[in-house]
Design a protein around this motif. Structure first.
Motif, short mmCIF file in Angstrom:
data_model
loop_
_atom_site.label_atom_id
_atom_site.label_comp_id
_atom_site.label_asym_id
_atom_site.label_seq_id
_atom_site.Cartn_x
_atom_site.Cartn_y
_atom_site.Cartn_z
N GLY A 193 0.80 -1.22 0.00
CA GLY A 193 0.00 0.00 0.00
C GLY A 193 0.83 1.27 0.00
O GLY A 193 2.05 1.25 0.01
N LEU A 194 0.13 2.39 0.00
CA LEU A 194 0.79 3.69 -0.05
C LEU A 194 1.70 3.91 1.16
O LEU A 194 2.78 4.50 1.03
N THR A 195 1.28 3.44 2.32
CA THR A 195 2.09 3.63 3.51
C THR A 195 3.43 2.91 3.37
O THR A 195 4.49 3.49 3.63
N ARG A 196 3.38 1.66 2.95
CA ARG A 196 4.61 0.88 2.78
C ARG A 196 5.43 1.42 1.62
O ARG A 196 6.67 1.48 1.70
N ALA A 197 4.79 1.83 0.54
CA ALA A 197 5.52 2.37 -0.61
C ALA A 197 6.30 3.63 -0.22
O ALA A 197 7.44 3.82 -0.65
N ALA A 198 5.69 4.48 0.61
CA ALA A 198 6.40 5.69 1.05
C ALA A 198 7.59 5.34 1.93
O ALA A 198 8.64 6.00 1.86
N GLN A 199 7.47 4.29 2.73
CA GLN A 199 8.61 3.84 3.54
C GLN A 199 9.74 3.34 2.64
O GLN A 199 10.92 3.67 2.85
N ILE A 200 9.40 2.53 1.65
CA ILE A 200 10.41 2.00 0.73
C ILE A 200 11.03 3.12 -0.08
O ILE A 200 12.23 3.12 -0.37
N LEU A 201 10.21 4.10 -0.45
CA LEU A 201 10.70 5.25 -1.20
C LEU A 201 11.82 5.96 -0.44
O LEU A 201 12.82 6.38 -1.03
N GLY A 202 11.67 6.07 0.87
CA GLY A 202 12.71 6.70 1.67
C GLY A 202 14.03 5.95 1.59
O GLY A 202 15.10 6.56 1.51
N VAL A 203 13.97 4.62 1.60
CA VAL A 203 15.18 3.80 1.47
C VAL A 203 15.80 4.01 0.10
O VAL A 203 17.02 4.18 -0.04
N ALA A 204 14.97 4.01 -0.95
CA ALA A 204 15.48 4.21 -2.31
C ALA A 204 16.12 5.58 -2.46
O ALA A 204 17.19 5.71 -3.08
N GLN A 205 15.49 6.61 -1.90
CA GLN A 205 16.06 7.95 -1.98
C GLN A 205 17.44 8.03 -1.33
O GLN A 205 18.33 8.72 -1.83
N SER A 206 17.61 7.32 -0.24
CA SER A 206 18.90 7.37 0.46
C SER A 206 20.02 6.76 -0.38
O SER A 206 21.19 7.05 -0.15
N GLN A 207 19.64 5.93 -1.36
CA GLN A 207 20.62 5.31 -2.25
C GLN A 207 20.58 5.91 -3.65
O GLN A 207 21.17 5.35 -4.58
N ALA A 208 19.87 7.02 -3.81
CA ALA A 208 19.76 7.73 -5.09
C ALA A 208 19.19 6.83 -6.19
O ALA A 208 19.64 6.88 -7.35
N ILE A 209 18.21 6.01 -5.85
CA ILE A 209 17.55 5.13 -6.81
C ILE A 209 16.13 5.63 -7.04
O ILE A 209 15.36 5.81 -6.09
N SER A 210 15.78 5.86 -8.28
CA SER A 210 14.46 6.37 -8.62
C SER A 210 13.43 5.24 -8.57
O SER A 210 13.73 4.08 -8.85
N VAL A 211 12.19 5.61 -8.25
CA VAL A 211 11.08 4.67 -8.19
C VAL A 211 10.13 4.97 -9.34
O VAL A 211 9.75 6.12 -9.57
N TYR A 212 9.73 3.92 -10.05
CA TYR A 212 8.79 4.03 -11.16
C TYR A 212 7.62 3.09 -10.85
O TYR A 212 7.69 1.89 -11.13
N PRO A 213 6.53 3.59 -10.27
CA PRO A 213 5.45 2.71 -9.84
C PRO A 213 4.88 1.85 -10.97
O PRO A 213 4.64 2.33 -12.08
N HIS A 214 4.66 0.60 -10.64
CA HIS A 214 4.11 -0.37 -11.59
C HIS A 214 2.68 0.00 -11.97
O HIS A 214 1.90 0.48 -11.15
N GLY A 215 2.32 -0.27 -13.23
CA GLY A 215 1.07 0.22 -13.77
C GLY A 215 -0.19 -0.44 -13.26
O GLY A 215 -1.27 0.14 -13.38
N ARG A 216 -0.09 -1.65 -12.70
CA ARG A 216 -1.32 -2.28 -12.22
C ARG A 216 -1.94 -1.48 -11.08
O ARG A 216 -3.15 -1.53 -10.86
N SER A 217 -1.13 -0.75 -10.36
CA SER A 217 -1.61 0.10 -9.26
C SER A 217 -1.44 1.57 -9.64
O SER A 217 -0.85 2.36 -8.91
N LEU A 218 -1.99 1.92 -10.79
CA LEU A 218 -1.75 3.26 -11.36
C LEU A 218 -2.22 4.37 -10.43
O LEU A 218 -1.51 5.36 -10.23
N VAL A 219 -3.40 4.25 -9.85
CA VAL A 219 -3.97 5.37 -9.10
C VAL A 219 -3.14 5.70 -7.86
O VAL A 219 -2.72 6.85 -7.69
N PRO A 220 -2.86 4.75 -6.96
CA PRO A 220 -1.99 5.12 -5.83
C PRO A 220 -0.58 5.47 -6.27
O PRO A 220 0.08 6.31 -5.64
N GLY A 221 -0.10 4.85 -7.36
CA GLY A 221 1.20 5.23 -7.90
C GLY A 221 1.24 6.68 -8.34
O GLY A 221 2.24 7.38 -8.17
N LEU A 222 0.14 7.14 -8.90
CA LEU A 222 0.02 8.54 -9.33
C LEU A 222 0.13 9.48 -8.13
O LEU A 222 0.82 10.51 -8.19
#
Length: 348
Positions: free
Chosen positions: A260-289
């Protein structure tokens, strides 16, 4: 918690179920998901949500993950994510703000860049390069295509064939492209491809293996082959380990599938710390947006699946439509989408 289903215009096998959570005279929803996911959410997770504070997303996620461990299933992580997204929708409706606005500081972006994918079009089988050029001309950030192994070829033969296909299509576009192996390769094929391909035209190769085989991915990363992983991330998976071993070019995170969005935001923080961009998968387009609108520096684009997304959008009261490679964030509270309750004109 309830589940509701949209019937009209749904093809066999399509996701058609919406999870609905009511509170304070309003209801939040997320979908479509499969019947299996919806049933799991209703049967195994509803008691966790009852009486919960919809603004305590991290606390609720912890409880949902605990409940999912008690009743393990292939649907568990998806159900956790769908419930989490429905709670974000309800929270936004009660607060009068979009989910992106609740996530973001400062205000979210009003529109988000998208990249187009068409995985049934396999790079090694495309004869019409004009079709590739026409798709790419739609204003998208870039395009992504399938790259499945053809039966009857050795790993070495298949690797060379697919490497040349990538180079041919990238040259026709005059731009880099992404390829998705859809988890169909073997470790030997992946290593042979890494040795064969000119990576100048390859933005990334996504999910070459059917599982997160960290040992093989570590070997692949050492070849400088640009990798993208993350679509299969589970709500209990440690993203730091995946990032450390794979050192991916991108995380193609499924916002619902990862919890979910809560977990995705947590993972996003880890990715940001390693300068890795996140490209949300299309099956979950709306929360990815919403994730992309809230964190534009970390999420350059969302995936728009040309083959499947237009049909999924028919299940919403107001479909999202990309324009020149961008998708506008809904200007209504919550996720900004509700299940369609009236006949769909496009389905007639």
């Amino acid at each position: 918690m309830e589940i509701t289903e949209v019937h009209e215009g749904v093809a066999p096998g399509d996701d058609s179920v919406f999870i609905v959570i009511r509170g304070a005279g309003a209801f939040g929803s997320y979908g479509p998901v499969s019947k299996r996911i919806g049933t799991y959410a209703k049967d195994k997770l509803a008691s966790v949500v009852r009486g919960a504070d919809v603004s305590d997303h991290a606390g609720l996620l912890d409880k949902l993950r605990t409940a999912a461990r008690v009743a393990p299933s292939g649907s568990a992580s998806w159900a956790v994510g769908a419930v989490d997204c429905a709670v974000w929708d309800l929270h936004g409706l009660l607060a009068g703000r979009s989910a992106a606005a609740l996530l973001a500081t400062p205000a979210p972006q009003p529109s988000v860049a998208a990249y187009a994918s068409w995985l049934s079009q396999d790079l090694s089988r495309i004869d019409d390069l004009g079709m590739v050029r026409r798709i790419a001309a739609g204003g998208w950030s870039f395009t992504k295509w399938g790259l499945r192994r053809a039966p009857g070829h050795s790993s070495a033969e298949a690797a060379v064939r697919m490497a040349r296909a990538v180079e041919r299509c990238a040259q026709a576009l005059g731009a880099t492209l992404a390829a998705d192996a859809v988890g169909t390769w073997t470790p030997s094929l992946a290593m042979a491809f890494a040795r064969s391909v000119d990576t100048a035209g390859l933005r990334w190769l996504e999910d070459p293996l059917p599982r997160h085989d960290l040992d093989t991915y570590e070997l692949l990363a050492a070849t400088q082959l640009p990798l993208a992983v993350g679509e299969r991330a589970h709500c209990d998976e440690d993203p730091a380990g995946l990032i450390q071993y794979v050192r991916p070019r991108a995380l193609t995170l499924d916002v619902v599938g990862c919890g979910g969005l809560t977990r995705a935001a947590q993972i996003l923080g880890v990715a940001q710390s390693q300068a890795i961009s996140v490209y949300p998968h299309g099956r979950s387009l709306v929360p990815g947006l919403h994730l992309a609108a809230a964190f534009p520096d970390a999420v350059p684009a969302v995936e728009y699946r040309l083959q499947w997304e237009p049909r999924r959008q028919r299940l919403y009261g107001i479909p999202l439509q990309p324009e020149h490679g961008r998708i506008r964030l809904p200007d209504t509270p919550g996720l900004g989408t509700t299940p369609r309750s009236t006949p769909c004109p496009a389905c007639r």
